[in-house]
Design a protein around this motif. Structure first.
Motif, PDB file in Angstrom:
ATOM      1  N   SER A 140     -12.533  12.532  -5.210  1.00 47.09           N
ATOM      2  CA  SER A 140     -12.983  11.920  -6.463  1.00 47.09           C
ATOM      3  C   SER A 140     -13.353  10.454  -6.224  1.00 47.09           C
ATOM      4  O   SER A 140     -12.921   9.838  -5.246  1.00 47.09           O
ATOM      5  N   ARG A 141     -14.123   9.921  -7.148  1.00 42.72           N
ATOM      6  CA  ARG A 141     -14.487   8.513  -7.069  1.00 42.72           C
ATOM      7  C   ARG A 141     -13.239   7.639  -7.178  1.00 42.72           C
ATOM      8  O   ARG A 141     -13.152   6.584  -6.561  1.00 42.72           O
ATOM      9  N   GLN A 142     -12.262   8.090  -7.937  1.00 44.37           N
ATOM     10  CA  GLN A 142     -11.016   7.331  -8.084  1.00 44.37           C
ATOM     11  C   GLN A 142     -10.285   7.202  -6.743  1.00 44.37           C
ATOM     12  O   GLN A 142      -9.718   6.154  -6.439  1.00 44.37           O
ATOM     13  N   VAL A 143     -10.315   8.244  -5.928  1.00 41.14           N
ATOM     14  CA  VAL A 143      -9.698   8.175  -4.597  1.00 41.14           C
ATOM     15  C   VAL A 143     -10.423   7.115  -3.763  1.00 41.14           C
ATOM     16  O   VAL A 143      -9.789   6.342  -3.044  1.00 41.14           O
ATOM     17  N   ILE A 144     -11.742   7.065  -3.889  1.00 34.24           N
ATOM     18  CA  ILE A 144     -12.523   6.058  -3.158  1.00 34.24           C
ATOM     19  C   ILE A 144     -12.113   4.661  -3.609  1.00 34.24           C
ATOM     20  O   ILE A 144     -11.857   3.771  -2.786  1.00 34.24           O
ATOM     21  N   VAL A 145     -12.027   4.447  -4.918  1.00 35.00           N
ATOM     22  CA  VAL A 145     -11.635   3.141  -5.456  1.00 35.00           C
ATOM     23  C   VAL A 145     -10.259   2.746  -4.930  1.00 35.00           C
ATOM     24  O   VAL A 145     -10.026   1.606  -4.520  1.00 35.00           O
ATOM     25  N   GLN A 146      -9.322   3.696  -4.906  1.00 31.17           N
ATOM     26  CA  GLN A 146      -7.970   3.416  -4.401  1.00 31.17           C
ATOM     27  C   GLN A 146      -7.995   3.087  -2.913  1.00 31.17           C
ATOM     28  O   GLN A 146      -7.298   2.173  -2.460  1.00 31.17           O
ATOM     29  N   ASP A 147      -8.793   3.821  -2.153  1.00 33.75           N
ATOM     30  CA  ASP A 147      -8.873   3.546  -0.716  1.00 33.75           C
ATOM     31  C   ASP A 147      -9.518   2.194  -0.432  1.00 33.75           C
ATOM     32  O   ASP A 147      -9.104   1.487   0.490  1.00 33.75           O
ATOM     33  N   ILE A 148     -10.526   1.834  -1.214  1.00 34.10           N
ATOM     34  CA  ILE A 148     -11.139   0.509  -1.059  1.00 34.10           C
ATOM     35  C   ILE A 148     -10.077  -0.560  -1.299  1.00 34.10           C
ATOM     36  O   ILE A 148      -9.958  -1.528  -0.546  1.00 34.10           O
ATOM     37  N   ALA A 149      -9.270  -0.361  -2.343  1.00 33.89           N
ATOM     38  CA  ALA A 149      -8.192  -1.319  -2.659  1.00 33.89           C
ATOM     39  C   ALA A 149      -7.191  -1.395  -1.510  1.00 33.89           C
ATOM     40  O   ALA A 149      -6.733  -2.485  -1.142  1.00 33.89           O
ATOM     41  N   LEU A 150      -6.829  -0.251  -0.926  1.00 31.96           N
ATOM     42  CA  LEU A 150      -5.892  -0.244   0.202  1.00 31.96           C
ATOM     43  C   LEU A 150      -6.477  -0.966   1.412  1.00 31.96           C
ATOM     44  O   LEU A 150      -5.782  -1.721   2.091  1.00 31.96           O
ATOM     45  N   LEU A 151      -7.743  -0.727   1.682  1.00 34.30           N
ATOM     46  CA  LEU A 151      -8.387  -1.416   2.806  1.00 34.30           C
ATOM     47  C   LEU A 151      -8.394  -2.922   2.579  1.00 34.30           C
ATOM     48  O   LEU A 151      -8.141  -3.697   3.495  1.00 34.30           O
ATOM     49  N   ARG A 152      -8.665  -3.330   1.344  1.00 35.13           N
ATOM     50  CA  ARG A 152      -8.679  -4.760   1.034  1.00 35.13           C
ATOM     51  C   ARG A 152      -7.298  -5.385   1.195  1.00 35.13           C
ATOM     52  O   ARG A 152      -7.189  -6.534   1.619  1.00 35.13           O
ATOM     53  N   THR A 153      -6.241  -4.653   0.841  1.00 36.19           N
ATOM     54  CA  THR A 153      -4.892  -5.203   1.030  1.00 36.19           C
ATOM     55  C   THR A 153      -4.588  -5.380   2.510  1.00 36.19           C
ATOM     56  O   THR A 153      -3.746  -6.186   2.869  1.00 36.19           O
ATOM     57  N   GLY A 154      -5.283  -4.629   3.348  1.00 35.75           N
ATOM     58  CA  GLY A 154      -5.156  -4.786   4.793  1.00 35.75           C
ATOM     59  C   GLY A 154      -6.083  -5.844   5.341  1.00 35.75           C
ATOM     60  O   GLY A 154      -6.354  -5.894   6.533  1.00 35.75           O
ATOM     61  N   HIS A 155      -6.615  -6.701   4.450  1.00 41.86           N
ATOM     62  CA  HIS A 155      -7.485  -7.833   4.804  1.00 41.86           C
ATOM     63  C   HIS A 155      -8.828  -7.419   5.382  1.00 41.86           C
ATOM     64  O   HIS A 155      -9.421  -8.144   6.171  1.00 41.86           O
ATOM     65  N   VAL A 156      -9.317  -6.234   4.976  1.00 38.76           N
ATOM     66  CA  VAL A 156     -10.662  -5.822   5.349  1.00 38.76           C
ATOM     67  C   VAL A 156     -11.604  -6.383   4.292  1.00 38.76           C
ATOM     68  O   VAL A 156     -11.376  -6.213   3.095  1.00 38.76           O
ATOM     69  N   LYS A 157     -12.646  -7.066   4.724  1.00 39.23           N
ATOM     70  CA  LYS A 157     -13.613  -7.660   3.792  1.00 39.23           C
ATOM     71  C   LYS A 157     -14.578  -6.562   3.349  1.00 39.23           C
ATOM     72  O   LYS A 157     -15.368  -6.048   4.133  1.00 39.23           O
ATOM     73  N   ILE A 158     -14.480  -6.182   2.076  1.00 41.13           N
ATOM     74  CA  ILE A 158     -15.394  -5.212   1.479  1.00 41.13           C
ATOM     75  C   ILE A 158     -15.945  -5.851   0.215  1.00 41.13           C
ATOM     76  O   ILE A 158     -15.191  -6.266  -0.662  1.00 41.13           O
TER      77      ILE A 158
END
Length: 191
Positions: A37-55
């Motif tokens: 789902s798109r919501q899973v994508i949004v959550q994964d983007i948030a997780l990547l950002r918490t890992g200091h990935v610039k998105i």
């Protein structure tokens, strides 16, 4: 198509997919690609950002900027009406600039920034259509039309041309010494 159920598995694949694309990829497109789902994508983007990935999240989707930005960068302080926003952005991209972001220096909230990644007239049309749809207003409206754009280009000459043209059209505002002292450092304004 990769089908996954856990964000832990999707994170690295999602990051790699975004890194392979030089244009923004929509959440819907990513959801379709990974079978989630798109919501899973949004959550994964948030997780990547918490890992200091610039998105960067733009109105056209998600984008991972290149590790090292190529070319040069300059910050322009501007002021114009809502009706002149399209002309301001067109002036910049037609001369070879890329509008990386817009930010304002709010007296209470401090620096408020939005990534834009506007590279061509099509990007401008999509951005202006979003504003005209009534979903939101231009960020400059919270600071009496004053705002800043970070603009990148392949060479200084392009940024010089952008500066001259913005001034000629009456959009460029001279930055005062106290703005440098209270709002942004010389280094930040020249990044």
């Amino acid at each position: 198509m990769v089908v996954v159920c856990s964000s832990c598995v999707l994170n690295p694949e999602l990051l790699q997919y975004l890194e392979e694309h030089d244009k923004p990829v929509s959440g819907t497109e990513l959801a379709k690609e990974f079978g989630v789902s798109r919501q899973v994508i949004v959550q994964d983007i948030a997780l990547l950002r918490t890992g200091h990935v610039k998105i960067i999240a733009t109105n056209r989707g998600y984008l991972v900027p290149p590790a090292k930005p190529s070319g040069v960068r300059r910050i322009f302080k501007c002021r114009h009406t809502d009706e002149q926003a399209e002309d301001e952005l067109t002036c910049i991209v037609d001369l070879g600039g890329i509008v990386e972001n817009v930010f304002v220096n709010h007296k209470i909230y401090g620096k408020i920034q939005a990534d834009m990644n506007i590279r061509c007239r099509r990007d401008i049309k999509e951005f202006i259509a979003g504003i005209k749809s009534g979903k939101s207003t231009l960020l400059k409206n919270v600071t009496s039309d004053y705002h800043y754009h970070t603009v990148t280009a392949e060479e200084e000459r392009i940024l010089d041309d952008v500066e001259v043209e913005l001034a000629k059209r009456g959009y460029l505002v001279e930055q005062k010494k106290e703005e440098l002292e209270h709002g942004y450092s010389e280094e930040e304004l020249n990044r």
